[in-house]
Structures are given as C-alpha cells and as structure tokens.
Design a protein around this motif. Structure first.
Motif, PDB file in Angstrom:
ATOM      1  N   SER A  35      19.788  35.302   7.493  1.00  0.00           N
ATOM      2  CA  SER A  35      18.651  36.123   8.032  1.00  0.00           C
ATOM      3  C   SER A  35      18.524  36.234   9.361  1.00  0.00           C
ATOM      4  O   SER A  35      18.764  35.400  10.306  1.00  0.00           O
ATOM      5  CB  SER A  35      17.500  35.338   7.276  1.00  0.00           C
ATOM      6  OG  SER A  35      17.341  35.131   6.125  1.00  0.00           O
ATOM      7  N   GLY A  37      15.414  36.997  10.739  1.00  0.00           N
ATOM      8  CA  GLY A  37      13.978  36.656  11.295  1.00  0.00           C
ATOM      9  C   GLY A  37      13.750  35.658  10.310  1.00  0.00           C
ATOM     10  O   GLY A  37      14.098  35.142   9.287  1.00  0.00           O
ATOM     11  N   ASP A  39      10.113  33.892   8.935  1.00  0.00           N
ATOM     12  CA  ASP A  39       8.556  34.023   8.698  1.00  0.00           C
ATOM     13  C   ASP A  39       7.763  33.308   9.388  1.00  0.00           C
ATOM     14  O   ASP A  39       7.800  32.188   9.572  1.00  0.00           O
ATOM     15  CB  ASP A  39       8.592  33.970   7.182  1.00  0.00           C
ATOM     16  CG  ASP A  39       9.087  35.244   6.184  1.00  0.00           C
ATOM     17  OD1 ASP A  39       9.303  36.389   6.790  1.00  0.00           O
ATOM     18  OD2 ASP A  39       9.336  34.846   5.093  1.00  0.00           O
ATOM     19  N   ARG A  77       6.636  42.525   8.406  1.00  0.00           N
ATOM     20  CA  ARG A  77       7.217  42.128   7.101  1.00  0.00           C
ATOM     21  C   ARG A  77       7.414  43.465   6.159  1.00  0.00           C
ATOM     22  O   ARG A  77       6.283  44.005   6.113  1.00  0.00           O
ATOM     23  CB  ARG A  77       6.750  40.875   6.334  1.00  0.00           C
ATOM     24  CG  ARG A  77       6.725  39.522   7.101  1.00  0.00           C
ATOM     25  CD  ARG A  77       6.214  38.347   6.202  1.00  0.00           C
ATOM     26  NE  ARG A  77       7.260  38.136   5.421  1.00  0.00           N
ATOM     27  CZ  ARG A  77       7.035  38.351   3.997  1.00  0.00           C
ATOM     28  NH1 ARG A  77       5.727  38.488   3.483  1.00  0.00           N
ATOM     29  NH2 ARG A  77       8.065  38.036   3.122  1.00  0.00           N
ATOM     30  N   ARG A 122       2.563  34.452   4.597  1.00  0.00           N
ATOM     31  CA  ARG A 122       3.730  35.201   5.521  1.00  0.00           C
ATOM     32  C   ARG A 122       3.254  36.334   5.899  1.00  0.00           C
ATOM     33  O   ARG A 122       2.994  37.115   5.266  1.00  0.00           O
ATOM     34  CB  ARG A 122       4.831  35.143   4.842  1.00  0.00           C
ATOM     35  CG  ARG A 122       5.464  33.741   4.634  1.00  0.00           C
ATOM     36  CD  ARG A 122       6.651  33.696   3.611  1.00  0.00           C
ATOM     37  NE  ARG A 122       6.362  34.555   2.532  1.00  0.00           N
ATOM     38  CZ  ARG A 122       7.483  35.121   1.750  1.00  0.00           C
ATOM     39  NH1 ARG A 122       8.774  34.948   2.321  1.00  0.00           N
ATOM     40  NH2 ARG A 122       7.258  35.869   0.734  1.00  0.00           N
ATOM     41  N   GLN A 125       7.611  38.411  10.746  1.00  0.00           N
ATOM     42  CA  GLN A 125       8.706  37.614  11.116  1.00  0.00           C
ATOM     43  C   GLN A 125       9.176  37.603  12.593  1.00  0.00           C
ATOM     44  O   GLN A 125       8.792  38.424  13.440  1.00  0.00           O
ATOM     45  CB  GLN A 125       9.983  38.196  10.318  1.00  0.00           C
ATOM     46  CG  GLN A 125      10.207  39.636  10.666  1.00  0.00           C
ATOM     47  CD  GLN A 125      11.212  40.265   9.754  1.00  0.00           C
ATOM     48  OE1 GLN A 125      12.155  39.590   9.370  1.00  0.00           O
ATOM     49  NE2 GLN A 125      11.483  41.308   9.336  1.00  0.00           N
TER      50      GLN A 125
END
Length: 158
Positions: A35, A37, A39, A77, A122, A125
């Motif tokens: 990943s 990013g 959250d 996101r 969330r 990010q």
C-alpha cells in the motif's frame, strides 16, 4: 537467507515518523505490504453532516513530525469518491515537515445528497513522500523542446 536480507532492507528503509495521538482513533497503518497510503480516520465528538457542495475540516487527532525532506500528502479515498462524491478539496493536501498542528482533512461533498461522517470513519489517505526544494535562475530564454509551448489539450483528446 535471501528472504531475511530482504526484510532487513525493507524495514531499514522505512521513514520513522514521530506522532502524538491526541484523539481516540488507532494510528494510521498500511492495509497491505505494498500500500502507498495509510487511511486517516475522523476523530469526532459527534457526527458531521456534509450537505451537497459543502466543505468542512475534519479532525484526525494526529500531530506528526516528519524528517526534513519529506512531506505527507492527503488524498481522497477512491471508494468515498465513487460511491458518495466525497473528496479532498485541496487534493493532494500537503503537510510540511515543520508543521506540528493537528492533521485535518478538508472534505467536500460533490453529490446531491447529505453525507454523514461518523467517528472513526476512514476519510482520506496519507502518503509519505520525499521531495526536493528548488531554486530559480533567471535566464533570457529557455531551450527549445519538441513540445514547446503546447499546453492544455495540445495533443488532442485521444
């Protein structure tokens, strides 16, 4: 043996970020090993309603100290953007290495319906990125390139 060496290099290359969590949410974390990013979660005392075309700063409770030469980028996101029209208005938002205030996310509702933000949701990010600073040198003219002064749309739609 090669696997152990790989993990040592991987962990040695991670940027260390000092953090104060003045909120009650867990720290940002990478969802998978690749990943880009992490959250960010809303740190709220009560729900926030974003009306259509409304924008609000949403608190995260996080304060960070990045190493010199790094920035944190705050990005939307994709799921919130696709399903609800929620995005980060100043995307990507930049957190400089010398900023010590609370990280807040400027969200905007681009849909036709109200959107409710709950505590712990969330909302964006955060990407940690190395950057360079530049200096300008005044010259009388710039060297020619194939593109030249061609700007917006100069290569066509396709």
């Amino acid at each position: 043996m090669a696997i152990i060496r790989y993990f040592c290099i991987y962990f040695d290359s991670m940027v260390q970020i000092k953090v104060v969590n003045s909120g009650h949410q867990e720290l940002p974390a990478y969802a998978t090993s690749q990943s880009a990013g992490m959250d960010l979660r809303a740190n709220l005392d009560e729900q926030v309603v974003l009306k259509p075309l409304e924008r609000k700063l949403i608190k995260t409770g996080l304060h960070i100290a990045l190493p010199e030469g790094y920035e944190a980028q705050i990005r939307p996101r994709s799921g919130l953007a696709l399903k609800h029209g929620i995005t980060v208005l100043n995307s990507p938002g930049t957190i400089d290495a010398d900023y010590r205030g609370e990280i807040m996310v400027l969200l905007v509702n681009l849909s036709r319906e109200d959107f409710v933000i709950n505590d712990g949701e969330r909302i964006a990010q955060m990407i940690i990125s190395k950057h360079e600073q530049g200096t300008f040198t005044i010259v009388d003219e710039l060297e020619d390139t194939e593109r030249g002064t061609g700007g917006y749309g100069h290569t066509g739609v396709i």
